[in-house]
Design an enzyme around this catalytic site. Structure first.
Site, PDB file in Angstrom:
ATOM      1  N   GLN A 458      13.981 -26.955  35.661  1.00  0.00           N
ATOM      2  CA  GLN A 458      13.011 -27.617  34.801  1.00  0.00           C
ATOM      3  C   GLN A 458      12.260 -28.688  35.587  1.00  0.00           C
ATOM      4  O   GLN A 458      12.735 -29.159  36.616  1.00  0.00           O
ATOM      5  CB  GLN A 458      13.672 -28.207  33.562  1.00  0.00           C
ATOM      6  CG  GLN A 458      14.754 -29.232  33.823  1.00  0.00           C
ATOM      7  CD  GLN A 458      15.437 -29.673  32.530  1.00  0.00           C
ATOM      8  OE1 GLN A 458      15.459 -28.952  31.543  1.00  0.00           O
ATOM      9  NE2 GLN A 458      15.987 -30.870  32.535  1.00  0.00           N
ATOM     10  N   LYS A 541      13.173 -41.670  21.234  1.00  0.00           N
ATOM     11  CA  LYS A 541      12.461 -40.647  21.990  1.00  0.00           C
ATOM     12  C   LYS A 541      11.222 -40.197  21.238  1.00  0.00           C
ATOM     13  O   LYS A 541      11.078 -40.434  20.038  1.00  0.00           O
ATOM     14  CB  LYS A 541      13.372 -39.444  22.246  1.00  0.00           C
ATOM     15  CG  LYS A 541      13.874 -38.762  20.985  1.00  0.00           C
ATOM     16  CD  LYS A 541      14.756 -37.553  21.299  1.00  0.00           C
ATOM     17  CE  LYS A 541      15.249 -36.894  20.017  1.00  0.00           C
ATOM     18  NZ  LYS A 541      16.005 -35.656  20.281  1.00  0.00           N
ATOM     19  N   HIS A 627      13.463 -40.486  30.566  1.00  0.00           N
ATOM     20  CA  HIS A 627      13.639 -39.063  30.859  1.00  0.00           C
ATOM     21  C   HIS A 627      12.348 -38.356  30.448  1.00  0.00           C
ATOM     22  O   HIS A 627      11.912 -38.509  29.302  1.00  0.00           O
ATOM     23  CB  HIS A 627      14.807 -38.483  30.064  1.00  0.00           C
ATOM     24  CG  HIS A 627      16.126 -39.121  30.352  1.00  0.00           C
ATOM     25  ND1 HIS A 627      17.103 -38.504  31.109  1.00  0.00           N
ATOM     26  CD2 HIS A 627      16.642 -40.315  29.986  1.00  0.00           C
ATOM     27  CE1 HIS A 627      18.158 -39.293  31.188  1.00  0.00           C
ATOM     28  NE2 HIS A 627      17.906 -40.404  30.509  1.00  0.00           N
TER      29      HIS A 627
END
Length: 885
Positions: A458, A541, A627
Site C-alpha cells: 500500500q 480520523k 497515518h
C-alpha cells in the site's frame, strides 16, 4: 438441550426440519412477556407534546399515544406508505433512550451525537413518541432509511431460514447493499434448491404483512426466551450485564434480539431475492462452529429490483477477476499461495504505473521514501500493541527459538527510524513513505479476488508532526487525495470520526485534535459529515469513501491521527528554545530521572512485562503521527480501477497502449521499427506480424482494448508515418508523422499535479531555456537536421523556429494554425517573466487563449509551451471559474 460446550462449539441434538418445535415454545414465552411490556407502556403518564417537522410545521400529539405513523398519515397517505423510519431529536429528557443494552453484536450506541451536541435517534414508525421532539421522516432513498429497510429484511430472511430448516440463527446485519443472516445448520450444506426455497418462503412472509413488535425484557427473560438457541444465549450472557434490560422484536413466528428500529410490517418489502451464500465462523473464530451465511436484497418496489439486476449484470461484466483473466493481467492460485496475487507482465505494468504515480507525487509533495524489513521479532509488535490485539491475524515464524512475524503494517518500522537519533522541532514535519510488502492472515472464506488478499502493498505514509502542524498536514493530505481521485474520475465523500468510548489519551488532547481536523476539513471546502464516536482508539480520523463509475462506494484512502504510537515507542523531539545537552550530562540526567520515573506497564498472560512506558525528557515533546494512505492497498485499487474503467484504461495507466499493424508481410520490418521507436519514447507497444488479414488484426486489437492501433503500409514506410485508429472512436484519426503521434501520446502520458522539467518563477522571473540542444548533442549541421525525421515535440511538416524567434506574432506567420489570434501583447515575451498572460494570477484571458490554441499542436516557443502545459493541468471547471483580469 442444545448448548455451547467448554470447547466453544455446539453440543446437543440438531435436526433439520420445517417449523421446528422451538418456534412454538418461544412464541408462547413472547406472548406473556409482550403483554407485560404493553401493560407498562399503557401505564406511562401521557401529556401533550409538540412535534416539529423539517419545514417548521408543528404538530400536536400525546406522549405514549401518538406515533410517527400518525403524523405521516395526517400529512398524506402517500407519505405514510413511503416512509421507512423516523429520525428524532428530543427536546426533553427521555429515559428510554439509554434504557437497553444491545445483545445483537451491534456495539453502536442507540443515540448519535451530531455536531451541536443534540442527540438524534431512529424511531419505529409504530412506536409511540415519549416527548416533544423534532422529527424527520426518512424514506428508502435516505441512507439511514435504506439501512433500516434492509435490517428489517434480514429478519424476513431469518424467519424464512428458521421456518424452512429449523436452523439456529446467529447474527443478521444490514450491509451497504442488502443484508445477510448467519445460521447453524449442523452437517447440512445448502444448495441452490434450498436457496430457492428460502426465497419463496420470504416472498410469502412479505405477502403476509406481518407487523414488527418491540418488547423490552430483562436478561433472565431473554435467556428464557432464547433458551433453545445456544448462540443467542451466549450473546445474552456475555453482552447483557446482570440486572440490565435489552430489546427484541417479533415478526410472525420469528423473535430476535435486536436494537431496532424496523419498518411497520413485512409487506413494505415488495421485492426480495437471495443473492449468494458463503461460509462463516461463529464470532469470526475459525476454532468455533462453521455457519452458513445467506445474502439477500430487497426493495420497496419491483422497479428498483429490476434496476438492481441490470446493475448486477453490468457489474458482472466489469468484475476484475474476469477482466484479469481475459486480458491476462493477474492470477490467483487456490493451493500454491491462496490470497496472494501473481501479476502477469501486463498486470505488472498497471501496478508499477500506480506506484510510479505516487512516487512522482511524493517528490512534489515533500515525502521521503524509505525501505523497511518484511519481518520483525514479535517484541516490536508487543511494543506497538499489535501482538496483543492483532496476533491471530499475523503470520509468525520460529527462527532460532525466537518468534518472528511478517509485518502487517509499516508504522512500527517507521517509528524505529524516527527514533534512530535525537530529532529537533526544525525537522518536522517528517514524512516517511513506504511501499513495503505486507501480510495479513485473512480467513480463507473472506478472501475475494484482489479486494481481500493476504499479501499486498500500500502507498503507506506516516507524517511526524508538531501539534501546531496538524491542520496544514491534514489539509495537504486531503488535497493530495482529492487530486488523485479526481484523476481517476472518482467522486469522494469525507467524514470526521471522533472520540470513541474506549479512547486512549486525555479529552483535552482529543478535543484539540478534532478541532484541527475540523478546521482542515472546513478550509478544504468540500462537504463533510460527522461520525460521532467512530474514531480509532489512538486518535480521530477522516474517513474517505470514493464512488466509482457504477456508483459503488469504497474506502481506500485514510487520514488518521495517532497519539498512542509516540507514547508506546517513546518518540520525542527537542522543542524550540530547549538547550542541547552534552552527551555525558544527558546520560547522567536520564539515569537520575529514570530512577524516579514510574510509567505505565503492560504484561502478558504469564506476568512478563512486554511494554513499559518511557519517560519524556525535559525540553522535549512528543510528535503527533498522521497515518496517511491515498490508494490504500495497490492490489485493491487495481481491482477497483479495472472495474471502474471496465478494462479500458486511460493511456498513461494502460498496459496495452499501441498495437502496430502492418498491412502485409513486407511491412513487418517497418512495423517492428515503429514499435521500437515507441518503446524508446517510453510507451508500451507491440506489432502484429501474423499472417491474419488486416481487418482481423485491427478488430482483435480493438477487442483487446489497445488504446491506439497504428496501421502501416507503402505510404507510411515512404513517409515514416503511421495511420492511427483510436479505441472506441469510429473513424480513423488519420496519418501522423511519428513525431506528431508521439506528441499526441505525450499529452496523455503520466499525469502529475505540477509539470516536471518546467522552471517555476522566482520573484516573477523564470530562467531562460537552454534551447533544443540542451542535454543532447546538437545536429552536426542544419542540413542534417532538415533531412532527419521530425523530432519529438515538433509539429509534422513544420520547421522549428529559428534560434531567438520568440514572438507569437512571428509564429503566426509559420503555418496557419495561429491565424486569426488577436493578442494585445507579445505573449511569449510577457510569459518570460510572468506565469500567466496577465501577470501572476490565472485569469479568463488565460482560459480564452488556451481554448484557442488547444486545437493546434503544442506551441514550440519555450515560454508559451511552458504556459500551455501548465494550463493543461487545470480542469475545465477550474478554468471557467477564473475572473477577468
Amino acid at each position: 438441550g442444545p448448548r455451547i460446550g467448554e470447547t466453544g462449539k455446539f453440543e446437543g441434538d440438531f435436526k433439520v426440519q420445517k417449523d421446528a418445535p422451538y418456534m412454538k415454545k418461544r412464541l408462547e414465552v413472547w406472548e406473556r412477556l409482550f403483554k407485560q411490556h404493553q401493560k407498562k407502556l399503557e401505564s406511562s403518564p401521557s401529556k401533550k407534546i409538540q412535534i416539529e417537522l423539517p419545514d417548521g410545521t408543528v404538530k400536536e400529539g400525546t406522549a405514549f399515544k401518538t406515533t410517527p405513523m400518525d403524523i405521516a398519515t395526517g400529512i398524506s397517505k402517500g407519505l405514510a406508505n413511503a416512509v421507512v423510519v423516523a429520525k428524532l431529536i428530543y427536546k426533553e429528557p427521555v429515559a428510554s433512550l439509554k434504557q437497553c443494552v444491545a445483545a445483537d453484536m451491534d456495539d453502536e450506541p442507540e443515540v448519535a451525537e451530531p455536531e451541536g451536541g443534540e442527540e438524534s435517534v431512529l424511531w419505529d414508525l409504530t412506536r409511540p413518541l415519549e416527548g416533544s421532539c423534532r422529527m424527520e421522516l426518512l424514506k428508502f432513498d435516505h441512507p439511514q432509511g435504506q439501512d433500516v429497510f434492509w435490517h428489517s429484511s434480514a429478519h424476513i430472511l431469518g424467519q424464512a431460514m428458521e421456518r424452512q430448516f429449523g436452523c439456529h440463527l446467529t447474527i443478521g446485519p444490514a450491509l451497504e447493499s442488502g443484508f445477510y443472516y448467519d445460521g447453524f445448520f449442523g452437517p447440512k450444506n445448502l444448495g441452490q434448491e434450498d436457496f430457492d426455497a428460502i426465497e419463496k418462503q420470504a416472498a410469502e412472509i412479505c405477502k403476509e404483512q406481518q407487523p414488527f413488535e418491540r418488547c423490552i425484557i430483562s436478561k433472565d427473560e431473554a435467556l428464557e426466551l432464547f433458551s433453545d438457541n445456544p448462540f443467542k444465549v451466549q450473546l445474552i450472557t456475555n453482552k447483557v450485564p446482570d440486572g440490565a434490560l435489552t430489546s427484541c422484536y417479533r415478526c410472525g413466528p420469528l423473535i430476535d434480539l435486536c436494537r431496532g428500529p424496523h419498518i411497520p410490517n413485512t409487506g413494505r418489502a415488495k421485492a426480495f431475492a437471495v443473492t449468494k451464500n458463503s461460509g462463516a465462523y461463529w464470532l469470526g473464530d475459525q476454532k468455533l462452529d462453521s455457519l452458513q451465511r445467506i445474502y439477500a436484497i430487497s426493495f420497496p418496489s419491483t422497479d428498483l429490483m429490476k434496476d438492481y439486476k441490470k446493475f448486477q449484470e453490468e457489474a458482472a461484466k466489469r468484475d476484475h477477476r474476469n477482466i484479469g483473466k481475459q486480458q491476462e493481467l493477474f492470477m490467483l492460485h487456490a493451493t500454491a499461495s491462496p490470497g496472494s496475487c501473481f501479476w502477469f507482465p501486463l498486470g505488472a505494468r498497471i501496478y508499477n504505473r500506480l506506484v510510479e504515480l505516487m512516487r512522482n507525487e511524493y517528490r512534489l509533495r515533500g515525502f521521503s521514501e524509505v525501505i523497511t524489513p518484511n519481518m520483525y521479532t514479535s517484541s516490536l509488535f508487543q511494543t506497538s500493541g499489535h501482538w496483543q490485539n492483532y496476533r491471530d491475524d499475523m503470520y509468525s515464524l520460529d527462527i532460532e527459538k525466537q518468534e518472528w512475524m511478517l509485518k502487517p503494517m509499516n508504522c512500527p518500522g517507521h517509528y524505529l527510524m524516527f527514533d534512530a537519533r535525537v530529532r529537533s522541532y526544525k525537522e518536522l514535519p517528517l514524512r516517511f513513505a513506504d511501499f513495503g510488502v505486507l501480510h495479513r492472515n485473512e480467513a480463507s472464506g473472506a478472501l475475494s479476488g484482489l479486494t481481500r488478499v493476504r499479501r499486498f502493498q500500500q502507498d503507506d505514509a506516516h507524517i511526524f508532526a508538531r501539534p501546531d502542524q496538524i491542520k496544514n498536514e491534514v489539509l495537504s493530505a486531503l488535497e493530495f487525495l482529492s487530486w488523485t481521485y479526481k484523476l481517476f474520475g472518482f467522486e469522494a465523500t469525507f467524514a470526521l470520526s471522533t472520540r470513541p468510548k474506549k479512547a486512549l489519551g486525555s479529552k483535552e488532547i482529543w478535543d484539540f485534535a478534532e478541532t484541527q481536523l475540523r478546521a482542515a476539513l472546513d478550509e478544504f471546502g468540500k462537504e463533510w459529515s460527522l461520525n460521532p464516536g467512530d474514531g480509532a482508539f489512538y486518535g480521530p480520523k477522516i474517513d474517505i469513501r470514493l464512488m466509482d463509475a457504477m456508483k459503488r462506494k469504497f474506502q481506500c484512502g485514510t487520514v488518521q491521527l495517532d497519539f498512542v504510537g509516540p507514547i508506546r515507542f517513546n518518540l520525542q523531539y527537542r522543542k524550540e528554545g530547549a538547550e542541547e545537552v552534552q552527551e555525558g550530562d544527558a546520560k547522567a540526567e536520564a539515569q537520575q530521572a529514570a530512577a524516579d520515573w514510574q510509567g505505565a506497564v503492560e504484561k502478558d498472560d504469564k506476568g512478563n512485562v512486554i511494554w513499559r512506558e518511557g519517560r519524556l525528557k525535559a525540553g522535549f515533546e512528543r510528535p503527533v503521527i498522521i497515518h496517511r494512505a491515498i490508494l490504500g492497498s495497490v492490489e485493491r485499487m487495481s481491482a477497483i480501477l479495472m472495474e471502474h474503467f471496465a478494462g479500458k484504461f486511460p493511456l498513461w495507466l494502460s498496459p496495452k497502449q499501441i498495437m502496430v499493424v502492418p498491412v502485409g508481410d513486407k511491412f513487418n520490418a517497418y512495423a517492428q521499427w515503429v514499435e521500437r521507436q515507441l518503446m524508446l519514447h517510453g510507451y508500451y507497444a507491440d506489432s502484429d506480424t501474423s499472417g491474419k488479414t488486416l481487418n482481423k488484426k485491427v478488430r482483435e486489437a480493438q477487442l483487446a482494448a489497445w488504446n491506439y492501433v497504428a496501421v502501416v503500409g507503402d505510404k507510411e514506410v515512404a513517409d515514416l508515418t503511421v495511420n492511427i485508429r483510436e479505441r472506441d472512436v469510429e473513424k480513423p484519426l488519420g496519418t501522423f508523422s511519428l513525431a506528431a503521434f508521439i506528441q499526441l501520446l505525450d499529452k496523455q502520458a503520466m499525469p502529475s499535479s505540477q509539470p516536471f522539467r518546467v522552471f517555476e518563477a522566482f520573484e516573477g522571473r523564470v530562467p531562460e531555456s537552454a534551447g533544443p540542444a540542451s542535454g543532447a548533442a546538437a545536429p552536426a549541421a542544419a542540413s542534417k537536421a532538415a533531412a532527419a525525421p521530425a523530432s519529438r515535440g515538433m509539429a509534422p511538416a513544420a520547421a522549428a523556429p529559428a534560434a531567438g524567434v520568440a514572438s507569437l506574432q512571428q509564429r503566426k506567420q509559420v503555418p496557419k494554425k495561429f491565424a486569426g489570434i488577436v493578442v494585445e501583447d507579445d505573449v511569449e515575451a510577457f510569459l518570460e517573466n510572468h506565469p500567466y498572460v496577465k501577470g501572476f494570477k490565472p485569469s479568463q484571458q488565460d482560459a480564452e487563449l488556451y481554448s484557442t490554441l488547444r486545437g493546434s499542436n503544442i506551441p514550440e516557443t519555450p515560454h508559451l509551451r511552458r504556459w500551455f502545459e501548465h494550463m493543461e493541468s487545470f480542469t475545465r471547471m477550474e478554468r471557467e471559474s477564473w475572473p477577468a483580469a
